[in-house]
Write an enzyme that holds these catalytic residues in place. Sequence first.
Site, PDB file in Angstrom:
ATOM      1  N   HIS A  44       0.830  -1.190   0.000  1.00  0.00           N
ATOM      2  CA  HIS A  44       0.000   0.000   0.000  1.00  0.00           C
ATOM      3  C   HIS A  44       0.877   1.257   0.000  1.00  0.00           C
ATOM      4  O   HIS A  44       2.083   1.198   0.226  1.00  0.00           O
ATOM      5  CB  HIS A  44      -0.933  -0.007   1.201  1.00  0.00           C
ATOM      6  CG  HIS A  44      -2.020  -1.036   1.095  1.00  0.00           C
ATOM      7  ND1 HIS A  44      -3.090  -1.093   1.955  1.00  0.00           N
ATOM      8  CD2 HIS A  44      -2.208  -2.059   0.202  1.00  0.00           C
ATOM      9  CE1 HIS A  44      -3.883  -2.091   1.627  1.00  0.00           C
ATOM     10  NE2 HIS A  44      -3.361  -2.701   0.565  1.00  0.00           N
ATOM     11  N   GLU A  46       1.230   3.795   2.013  1.00  0.00           N
ATOM     12  CA  GLU A  46       1.935   4.148   3.237  1.00  0.00           C
ATOM     13  C   GLU A  46       3.217   3.343   3.401  1.00  0.00           C
ATOM     14  O   GLU A  46       4.241   3.875   3.864  1.00  0.00           O
ATOM     15  CB  GLU A  46       1.030   3.899   4.456  1.00  0.00           C
ATOM     16  CG  GLU A  46      -0.281   4.659   4.417  1.00  0.00           C
ATOM     17  CD  GLU A  46      -1.407   3.835   3.811  1.00  0.00           C
ATOM     18  OE1 GLU A  46      -2.531   3.891   4.341  1.00  0.00           O
ATOM     19  OE2 GLU A  46      -1.171   3.131   2.798  1.00  0.00           O
ATOM     20  N   CYS A  69      -5.561   1.158   6.320  1.00  0.00           N
ATOM     21  CA  CYS A  69      -6.299  -0.056   6.702  1.00  0.00           C
ATOM     22  C   CYS A  69      -5.787  -0.598   8.022  1.00  0.00           C
ATOM     23  O   CYS A  69      -4.637  -0.401   8.401  1.00  0.00           O
ATOM     24  CB  CYS A  69      -6.188  -1.112   5.605  1.00  0.00           C
ATOM     25  SG  CYS A  69      -4.520  -1.785   5.385  1.00  0.00           S
ATOM     26  N   CYS A  78      -1.767  -1.535   7.412  1.00  0.00           N
ATOM     27  CA  CYS A  78      -0.883  -0.368   7.281  1.00  0.00           C
ATOM     28  C   CYS A  78      -0.711   0.353   8.609  1.00  0.00           C
ATOM     29  O   CYS A  78       0.325   0.983   8.865  1.00  0.00           O
ATOM     30  CB  CYS A  78      -1.446   0.596   6.239  1.00  0.00           C
ATOM     31  SG  CYS A  78      -1.352  -0.032   4.549  1.00  0.00           S
ATOM     32  N   ARG A 176      -9.150  11.244 -15.503  1.00  0.00           N
ATOM     33  CA  ARG A 176      -9.856  11.570 -14.271  1.00  0.00           C
ATOM     34  C   ARG A 176     -10.960  10.566 -13.974  1.00  0.00           C
ATOM     35  O   ARG A 176     -11.340  10.346 -12.818  1.00  0.00           O
ATOM     36  CB  ARG A 176     -10.463  12.976 -14.390  1.00  0.00           C
ATOM     37  CG  ARG A 176     -11.177  13.460 -13.142  1.00  0.00           C
ATOM     38  CD  ARG A 176     -11.837  14.799 -13.384  1.00  0.00           C
ATOM     39  NE  ARG A 176     -12.857  14.703 -14.400  1.00  0.00           N
ATOM     40  CZ  ARG A 176     -14.077  14.212 -14.191  1.00  0.00           C
ATOM     41  NH1 ARG A 176     -14.407  13.755 -13.009  1.00  0.00           N
ATOM     42  NH2 ARG A 176     -14.956  14.163 -15.162  1.00  0.00           N
ATOM     43  N   THR A 188     -17.092   0.791 -34.549  1.00  0.00           N
ATOM     44  CA  THR A 188     -16.093   1.821 -34.288  1.00  0.00           C
ATOM     45  C   THR A 188     -14.718   1.397 -34.786  1.00  0.00           C
ATOM     46  O   THR A 188     -14.337   0.238 -34.702  1.00  0.00           O
ATOM     47  CB  THR A 188     -16.015   2.111 -32.781  1.00  0.00           C
ATOM     48  OG1 THR A 188     -17.315   2.460 -32.311  1.00  0.00           O
ATOM     49  CG2 THR A 188     -15.054   3.249 -32.493  1.00  0.00           C
ATOM     50  N   THR A 281     -22.557   3.492 -28.569  1.00  0.00           N
ATOM     51  CA  THR A 281     -22.442   2.882 -27.247  1.00  0.00           C
ATOM     52  C   THR A 281     -23.091   3.762 -26.189  1.00  0.00           C
ATOM     53  O   THR A 281     -23.806   3.273 -25.306  1.00  0.00           O
ATOM     54  CB  THR A 281     -20.969   2.644 -26.895  1.00  0.00           C
ATOM     55  OG1 THR A 281     -20.367   1.845 -27.903  1.00  0.00           O
ATOM     56  CG2 THR A 281     -20.836   1.947 -25.554  1.00  0.00           C
TER      57      THR A 281
END
Length: 345
Positions: A44, A46, A69, A78, A176, A188, A281
């Site tokens: 993870h 951390e 966690c 963690c 994003r 397509t 789509t």
Amino acid sequence: MKRAIALARRALGRTVPNPVVGSLVVRDGEICGRGWHQRAGGDHAEVFALREAGEHAFGADLYVSLEPCNHQGKTPPCTEAIVEAGIKRVFIAMTDPNPLVSGAGVRRLRAAGAEVIEGICKSNAEELLLSWTAWLKTGVPRYCASLCLSLDGYLAQNLEGADDVAHARFRRECLRYDANLLILSAETNIEQFPIAGLIYDDDLCALAKLLPERVANQGETQAIEVFTAETSSEESRAELVRRGLAVHICQGPSLHERLKDMHRLLGERGYQSILLRDAKTIGHMTEAGLLSELSVVRFPRFLGEVSEKPFSLERPWCPDAALRLVSSQRLGSCEMTRYLVDGKA
């Protein structure tokens, strides 16, 4: 904290079914450790940050975009690594909504004597993890559509004629979405997309004839999941399996019902955010009531003489989709407008 969130963005789409997380160790105002969760089953954020900081972590501050966690999963808790490293203060952007965590990490750290400050840049972290949070609550993915339109309202697959700034910002906006999969209709031209996760036709059974011509021999372009109808032949499905593709049969008498079954299967396989890039789509997903978000980018060029037909948000395929404007921004020479479908997270 914004730097920790930026680190988390580096792993967008790569950590399914885990969330993306970034972390920093800061001592006397200097960053001495950086880390982000890179893949499911791996260390993870951390742990990476603490490992880089080494002995400098003792008495330092830890910034993390999601609550650490406090349970044993594929990796150790963690919180124990943080306590053992001697971290003095922990700054957390958002509490983990996962019932396995949900405040347990904060309680463990405070019980060990660490000062915990929550809610730093909370809205930034929540937006980053929007799809993961929705999947955690519902068990199914979000569908985010992205369209490029010319000044005269014609569709384009990419920002032909736009400036470099617009192209760069558009790519960033697509990232994003934290898209785990890109869905395209069979008609397509997939050569225009670097990664096509799923290709389908109106009957969800055209995948066999698309191979190898349009999938297996397209370089980086490859279908990693195949969803087909019962009407497809066993021989065709066996050929797809032989090529190393996961094949799933969608149930239902109509396309919309098969798409909804595919929706359920995608959620079961841990997919959280799916990007849609062609009008057909988007239309099918909207008619099936699955579309959550739509971004429309208008760029400074006329395409009426070279494109087949104009596109309209009022087209018959979305009569029941109430689009709510949430933002509008400049992308270089282009303008991007973002809508949410009412009733969708």
